[in-house]
Design a protein around this motif. Structure first.
Motif, short mmCIF file in Angstrom:
data_model
loop_
_atom_site.label_atom_id
_atom_site.label_comp_id
_atom_site.label_asym_id
_atom_site.label_seq_id
_atom_site.Cartn_x
_atom_site.Cartn_y
_atom_site.Cartn_z
N GLU A 108 -6.93 6.55 -7.84
CA GLU A 108 -8.60 6.16 -7.30
C GLU A 108 -8.88 5.07 -7.81
N VAL A 148 -8.58 0.62 -7.18
CA VAL A 148 -7.95 -0.43 -6.45
C VAL A 148 -7.73 -1.74 -7.55
N ASP A 182 -2.84 3.31 -6.12
CA ASP A 182 -2.61 2.20 -6.10
C ASP A 182 -1.56 1.60 -6.80
N TRP A 211 -9.14 -3.98 -12.33
CA TRP A 211 -9.24 -2.56 -11.24
C TRP A 211 -10.91 -2.39 -11.07
N ARG A 223 0.92 -1.09 0.06
CA ARG A 223 -0.07 0.13 -0.03
C ARG A 223 0.84 1.27 0.03
N ARG A 281 -12.00 3.01 -6.39
CA ARG A 281 -11.63 3.04 -4.92
C ARG A 281 -13.10 3.43 -4.23
#
Length: 196
Positions: free
Chosen positions: A80, A82, A63, A192, A54, A195
């Motif tokens: 913005e 994950v 990320d 992805w 992280r 977020r």
């Protein structure tokens, strides 16, 4: 052969990988450049309780993830989102049906078994990469369980779509997946979602 790809909110860079060594030290210089830091400065990078890297403030809106196989490494960075990335070197896998029955959702194993034998290995690798990319984004990796997410597969080679998944992974419809051949002999998947 490309060395970098732009997937909208996520950028991916291919790097050489030294087998047997950890990937993290090998991505530091490239990641520092992307974050506009001096390469000699320590990265504000910390692993969580499950081992997922992280980025810390002031880069916590970003990320990053990486994957290596054979002599290649892929580094992915997004803002913005994950994200998770997986890279697999293509090699013979004679036990794909056995592995699919053991680790995949039953519908995925059934789909693989119904394919012509010469198509099973490449489609198995595609499913494996896609699943691992999502699980890396989630942060638990393979320990979470490959059977806890199911991809809808149509004709061989058709785009994979996450059909359903464990609620801990979020809504299946939020996940984006991109697959590609980063170079001959390799298959890659990038997953992805926004977020939270």
């Amino acid at each position: 052969m490309h060395d970098s790809w732009d997937f909208g909110p996520v950028q991916v860079q291919a790097l050489p990988y030294i087998p047997g060594q950890r990937g993290e030290p090998q991505v530091h210089a490239t990641l520092a450049r992307w974050l506009q830091r001096a390469p000699e400065d320590p990265l504000p990078l910390q692993r969580d309780v499950h081992g997922r890297p992280r980025l810390l403030a002031p880069y916590d809106g970003f990320d990053a993830g990486w994957s290596h196989s054979g002599e290649r490494l892929l580094l992915a960075v997004g803002r913005e989102v994950v994200l998770g990335v997986d890279l697999e070197r293509l090699r013979p896998r004679p036990r794909v049906l056995e592995l699919a029955r053991r680790f995949f959702a039953p519908a995925e194993a059934d789909w693989l078994q119904a394919l012509r034998p010469e198509l099973r290995e490449p489609e198995f690798v595609r499913l494996w990469c896609a699943k691992e990319a999502v699980l890396k984004a989630h942060g638990r990796g393979l320990a979470f369980g490959l059977h806890r997410l199911r991809f809808q597969a149509g004709d061989p080679g058709a785009p994979l779509r996450l059909k359903d998944c464990d609620p801990a992974l979020g809504a299946a419809a939020e996940w984006q997946l991109h697959e590609w051949i980063p170079q001959d002999g390799y298959h890659a998947a990038l997953a992805w979602r926004p977020r939270d």
